[in-house]
Design an enzyme around this catalytic site. Structure first.
Site, mmCIF file in Angstrom:
data_model
loop_
_atom_site.group_PDB
_atom_site.id
_atom_site.type_symbol
_atom_site.label_atom_id
_atom_site.label_comp_id
_atom_site.label_asym_id
_atom_site.label_seq_id
_atom_site.Cartn_x
_atom_site.Cartn_y
_atom_site.Cartn_z
ATOM 1 N N GLU A 188 0.842 -1.190 0.000
ATOM 2 C CA GLU A 188 0.000 0.000 0.000
ATOM 3 C C GLU A 188 0.882 1.246 0.000
ATOM 4 O OE1 GLU A 188 -3.304 0.424 -0.460
ATOM 5 O OE2 GLU A 188 -2.452 2.421 -0.611
ATOM 6 N N LYS A 236 8.285 -1.641 -2.463
ATOM 7 C CA LYS A 236 7.676 -0.872 -1.361
ATOM 8 C C LYS A 236 8.768 -0.286 -0.464
ATOM 9 C CE LYS A 236 5.027 0.888 1.639
ATOM 10 N NZ LYS A 236 4.225 2.060 1.410
ATOM 11 N N CYS A 264 6.199 4.777 9.072
ATOM 12 C CA CYS A 264 6.755 3.992 7.962
ATOM 13 C C CYS A 264 8.207 4.293 7.600
ATOM 14 C CB CYS A 264 5.896 4.187 6.726
ATOM 15 S SG CYS A 264 4.235 3.546 6.949
#
Ligand SMILES: NC(=O)c1ccc[n+]([C@@H]2O[C@H](COP(=O)([O-])OP(=O)(O)OC[C@H]3O[C@@H](n4cnc5c(N)ncnc54)[C@H](O)[C@@H]3O)[C@@H](O)[C@H]2O)c1
Ligand SMILES: O=c1ccn([C@@H]2O[C@H](COP(=O)(O)OP(=O)(O)O[C@H]3O[C@H](CO)[C@@H](O)[C@H](O)[C@H]3O)[C@@H](O)[C@H]2O)c(=O)[nH]1
Length: 480
Positions: free
Chosen positions: A162, A221, A277
């Site tokens: 995501e 990612k 993150c």
């Protein structure tokens, strides 16, 4: 394979918004989001306020909840019924054991994989890693599933990371730059990739859906976050040079960002990046490089984190040195505690670290944030890695619900988050109530520095030298 029922395991910042948007865009699909936390699920089902603050989210949830979107703690029933399972659980940095402080902790992912294998009785299931994981994590999931597969059951494991950013999650999900799907390069793998792609094709143009092998998807990612974090550390390293030379970091960012090969975004100098993150994923990459015996590559990415730590400390040190090298017992107003605007999330917020450095010096902090709760701020500042003396923190920290009251009597105001409302404050009113000389430290470059100077503030902004009050040219009185 046509997907009719989706189960998403993990109702957090990713699982909740992602599946709410899927439900909105795919009325023909039933989406159930499950979590171990009863209180989180109750909040998702509440009409009052959702467990996360995200612009536009409430409208989407209200539109779909009870129709084709459900939130539940009945994890087993949802797994049982679904054709496709998203794993959206947390993958925090390990705090103990091998890889402590760097490697991703995959215990939640593993426990979900084991639960799926235990519950599924029949049929083909597509298991999708939505959580951010180290490269080859899908292999571990696959092995756990295979070792426990019941007769008549088959699995395909896909990677579908995501890319949403908090504060703009709904917009990012409705109109993403791309969707990435990685899977096994076999006929079964291709079929599963196409099945997942068909969900996104309800609203996302086909050319934006990138299909790769599993490992490319997982690595992309980590790479995307590493590149973005690196841009911030790069501009922040320039901000230090600007402050030492008189160059202006905004002018430098504009000058380099207009080169189409560089591009203008993600060049806003700040007191350092935060969020759940960037640091976690860059450290995860560093650990991976070390495990692959690539120490030079590991050191390269580690430097992105080092510069971020440097920037946070540099900002706090500037505050202390401007306040005559002592902040002990001085009231300092902190504007903003979330890691960026339009979210109440404080995970790894740079505000926490700046507050820590000031508290270590004995400052009395009055903190105001439009969305973050008192409990959250105190819990962050009394966390064992931030403070060894929680009682001292409670004594030195006050949480304000009114910014003007927060700044009344303060020696300095410190902008840590770029909330839009900070720009519109009446700084004359604020100046009048502050101790003099009054200092303004802008860690986000959002305030009108010239206006503050005219009011009489001593102003410091990340990445530029602001003209000082005593340098304002004196206009001679008009002659009669
Ligand atoms: N936060 C973001 O903006 C963002 C964006 C992209 C990717 N990611 C990645 O997505 C993943 C999830 O992040 P998040 O911010 O949503 O985390 P989060 O902590 O907000 O949510 C995770 C949820 O998973 C639940 N959970 C954990 N183990 C479970 C289990 N065995 N069964 C059921 N529920 C379980 C937790 O209770 C929690 O509610 C992470 O890997 C993160 O790196 C996050
Ligand atoms: O020019 C910039 C841009 C951002 N930031 C800071 O960087 C941090 C991260 O911001 P942002 O990336 O906008 O938010 P996140 O929600 O952390 O999103 C990142 O991390 C997510 C989790 O992996 C990814 O999905 C997203 O694509 C990625 O942008 C925040 O503290 C920002 O204030 C800056 O200091 N300068």
């Amino acid at each position: 394979m046509k997907i009719q029922k989706i189960c998403c395991i993990g109702a957090g910042y990713v699982g909740g918004p992602t599946c709410s948007v899927i439900a909105m865009q795919c009325p023909d699909i039933e989406v159930t989001v499950v979590d171990l936390s009863q209180s989180r699920i109750d909040e998702w089902n509440s009409d009052e306020h959702l467990p996360i603050y995200e612009p536009g989210l409430k409208d989407v949830v209200t539109k779909c909840r009870g129709k084709n979107l459900f939130f539940s703690t009945d994890i087993d029933s949802a797994i049982h019924a679904a054709d496709l399972l998203f794993i959206s659980v947390n993958t925090p940095t390990k705090t103990f054991g091998l890889g402590k402080g760097r490697a991703a902790d995959l215990k939640y992912i593993e426990s979900v994989a084991r639960r799926i294998a235990e519950v599924v009785e029949s049929g083909e299931k597509i298991v999708v890693e939505k959580s951010t994981v180290p490269v080859r994590a899908a292999e571990s999931i696959q092995r756990i599933l295979k070792a426990n597969t019941k007769p008549g059951v088959s699995y395909q494991v896909l990677s579908n990371p995501e890319f949403l950013a908090e504060g703009t999650a709904i917009q990012d999900l409705i109109s993403p730059d791309r969707v990435l799907i990685g899977g096994e390069q076999t006929s079964g793998g291709y079929k599963a990739i196409d099945a997942l792609a068909s969900i996104y094709e309800h609203w996302i143009p086909k050319h934006k859906i990138i299909k790769t092998n599993t490992w490319s998807s997982e690595l992309s990612k980590l790479a995307a976050n590493a590149f973005l974090a690196q841009r911030i550390s790069s501009i922040n390293s320039m901000s230090a040079i600007c402050e030492a030379t008189g160059a202006d970091v905004n002018e430098v960012a504009h000058a380099i960002g207009t080169d189409s090969r560089v591009g203008p975004r993600f060049l806003q100098a700040s007191l350092g990046f935060g969020g759940s993150c960037f640091q976690k994923d860059v450290l995860n990459l560093v650990y991976l490089c070390e495990a692959l015996n690539l120490p030079e590559v590991a050191a390269y990415w580690q430097q992105v984190i080092n510069i971020n730590d440097f920037q946070r400390r540099r900002f706090a040190t500037k505050i202390i040195s401007c306040l005559f090298n002592t902040v002990t017992d001085k009231r300092i107003g902190i504007l903003g505690f979330s890691f960026k605007k339009n979210t109440a999330d404080t995970r790894e917020s740079s505000s926490i670290y700046v507050c820590k450095y000031l508290l270590d010096e004995g400052a009395q902090l009055v903190i105001y944030d439009p969305q973050v709760s008192r409990e959250q701020i105190i819990s962050d500042l009394t966390h064992p890695i931030i403070s060894e003396d929680p009682e001292r923190v409670e004594r030195l920290v006050t949480i304000a619900t009114d910014p003007y009251k927060a700044l009344s009597g303060a020696h300095a105001l410190v902008v840590c988050t770029e909330w839009d409302e900070f720009r519109g404050y009446d700084f004359q009113k604020i100046y009048d109530t502050m101790a003099k000389p009054a200092f303004a430290f802008d860690g986000r470059g959002i305030l009108d520095a010239e206006h503050l100077l005219e009011l009489g503030f001593h102003v410091e902004v990340i990445g530029k030298v602001v003209r000082k009050n005593n340098m304002i040219p004196i206009t001679p009185p008009a002659e009669n």
